[in-house]
Write a protein that holds these residues in place. Sequence first.
Motif, PDB file in Angstrom:
ATOM      1  N   ASP A  22       0.831  -1.208   0.000  1.00  0.00           N
ATOM      2  CA  ASP A  22       0.000   0.000   0.000  1.00  0.00           C
ATOM      3  C   ASP A  22       0.864   1.256   0.000  1.00  0.00           C
ATOM      4  O   ASP A  22       0.577   2.225  -0.726  1.00  0.00           O
ATOM      5  CB  ASP A  22      -0.929   0.008   1.221  1.00  0.00           C
ATOM      6  CG  ASP A  22      -2.027  -1.033   1.134  1.00  0.00           C
ATOM      7  OD1 ASP A  22      -2.257  -1.571   0.035  1.00  0.00           O
ATOM      8  OD2 ASP A  22      -2.659  -1.309   2.177  1.00  0.00           O
ATOM      9  N   GLU A  26       1.054   4.046  -3.122  1.00  0.00           N
ATOM     10  CA  GLU A  26       0.768   5.461  -2.849  1.00  0.00           C
ATOM     11  C   GLU A  26       1.917   6.351  -3.294  1.00  0.00           C
ATOM     12  O   GLU A  26       1.708   7.397  -3.915  1.00  0.00           O
ATOM     13  CB  GLU A  26       0.508   5.643  -1.353  1.00  0.00           C
ATOM     14  CG  GLU A  26       0.062   7.056  -0.992  1.00  0.00           C
ATOM     15  CD  GLU A  26      -0.349   7.175   0.472  1.00  0.00           C
ATOM     16  OE1 GLU A  26      -0.366   8.320   0.976  1.00  0.00           O
ATOM     17  OE2 GLU A  26      -0.652   6.152   1.107  1.00  0.00           O
ATOM     18  N   LEU A  29       2.141   6.405  -7.229  1.00  0.00           N
ATOM     19  CA  LEU A  29       1.109   7.249  -7.826  1.00  0.00           C
ATOM     20  C   LEU A  29       1.388   8.732  -7.586  1.00  0.00           C
ATOM     21  O   LEU A  29       1.073   9.576  -8.419  1.00  0.00           O
ATOM     22  CB  LEU A  29      -0.266   6.883  -7.253  1.00  0.00           C
ATOM     23  CG  LEU A  29      -0.802   5.491  -7.626  1.00  0.00           C
ATOM     24  CD1 LEU A  29      -2.104   5.205  -6.900  1.00  0.00           C
ATOM     25  CD2 LEU A  29      -0.985   5.363  -9.132  1.00  0.00           C
ATOM     26  N   HIS A 105     -12.425   0.029  -8.405  1.00  0.00           N
ATOM     27  CA  HIS A 105     -11.597   0.532  -7.310  1.00  0.00           C
ATOM     28  C   HIS A 105     -11.167   1.969  -7.610  1.00  0.00           C
ATOM     29  O   HIS A 105     -10.799   2.288  -8.746  1.00  0.00           O
ATOM     30  CB  HIS A 105     -10.367  -0.355  -7.136  1.00  0.00           C
ATOM     31  CG  HIS A 105      -9.617  -0.111  -5.865  1.00  0.00           C
ATOM     32  ND1 HIS A 105      -8.799   0.980  -5.679  1.00  0.00           N
ATOM     33  CD2 HIS A 105      -9.592  -0.807  -4.703  1.00  0.00           C
ATOM     34  CE1 HIS A 105      -8.274   0.937  -4.470  1.00  0.00           C
ATOM     35  NE2 HIS A 105      -8.748  -0.128  -3.852  1.00  0.00           N
ATOM     36  N   GLN A 107      -8.541   3.592  -7.149  1.00  0.00           N
ATOM     37  CA  GLN A 107      -7.164   3.767  -7.622  1.00  0.00           C
ATOM     38  C   GLN A 107      -6.916   3.087  -8.962  1.00  0.00           C
ATOM     39  O   GLN A 107      -5.796   3.128  -9.476  1.00  0.00           O
ATOM     40  CB  GLN A 107      -6.185   3.211  -6.591  1.00  0.00           C
ATOM     41  CG  GLN A 107      -6.060   4.046  -5.326  1.00  0.00           C
ATOM     42  CD  GLN A 107      -5.017   3.471  -4.381  1.00  0.00           C
ATOM     43  OE1 GLN A 107      -4.981   2.266  -4.150  1.00  0.00           O
ATOM     44  NE2 GLN A 107      -4.174   4.320  -3.838  1.00  0.00           N
ATOM     45  N   GLY A 110      -5.517   5.349 -11.844  1.00  0.00           N
ATOM     46  CA  GLY A 110      -4.143   5.750 -11.576  1.00  0.00           C
ATOM     47  C   GLY A 110      -3.170   4.597 -11.725  1.00  0.00           C
ATOM     48  O   GLY A 110      -2.068   4.762 -12.251  1.00  0.00           O
ATOM     49  N   PHE A 111      -3.587   3.420 -11.278  1.00  0.00           N
ATOM     50  CA  PHE A 111      -2.753   2.229 -11.393  1.00  0.00           C
ATOM     51  C   PHE A 111      -2.495   1.906 -12.862  1.00  0.00           C
ATOM     52  O   PHE A 111      -1.360   1.649 -13.269  1.00  0.00           O
ATOM     53  CB  PHE A 111      -3.442   1.049 -10.698  1.00  0.00           C
ATOM     54  CG  PHE A 111      -2.717  -0.255 -10.830  1.00  0.00           C
ATOM     55  CD1 PHE A 111      -1.721  -0.604  -9.939  1.00  0.00           C
ATOM     56  CD2 PHE A 111      -3.021  -1.137 -11.859  1.00  0.00           C
ATOM     57  CE1 PHE A 111      -1.036  -1.806 -10.062  1.00  0.00           C
ATOM     58  CE2 PHE A 111      -2.359  -2.343 -11.988  1.00  0.00           C
ATOM     59  CZ  PHE A 111      -1.357  -2.676 -11.089  1.00  0.00           C
TER      60      PHE A 111
END
Length: 200
Positions: A22, A26, A29, A105, A107, A110-111
């Motif tokens: 995690d 973070e 990104l 999700h 994120q 962005g992923f």
Amino acid sequence: MTPPPAGRRERKKAATRQAIADAALELFLERGYDQVSIRDIADAADVSTTTVFKHFTGKEALVFDQDEDREAELIAAVRRRPAGLSILESLRQHVLGTWPAIAEHPQRAGFTALVESTPALRAYAEHMWTRHTDSLGAAIADETGVDRDDLACVTLARFVLEIPALTHARPDRRAAVEEVFDILTHGWKPPAGPTAARGA
């Protein structure tokens, strides 16, 4: 009765692994993949760099931290399906139970952008996708009693793994997944439309 110590240790290891992954995502990104070091990730997760390498082989593996679990779950959907349930129907249920939630999700966008903009991650993802195809194709072949390089089994595995890419932009992802599995189950039929009406 309290759980056995081994159970607690495994849960602690899993929690540490998740915290590291995690923290890494973070940072990736926020700063970009190439601008983040293993030391940065260790500091953010409040662990040592040695601990990071105990759980992950490198930076690429940190991005795809759930890769092995998802591969294992796909194979289990084939090998451990209930009696009387076909391979395709079991895979359908598995994909419907997992993929829409992943696609939604917060994120996810962005992923995807992170992977597509980073050559090292694109190469890792392609290698991972090929490995998943081989593993899933082998599981399907084993269950049907044919050679592991059987073309029909490899083809089915490849199409199942393509479902996220084929359906991610559809307004109703679940319906799109169902449609793809209907095609795989019953075969392709020409869509009803002006061209079809002319007999094309």
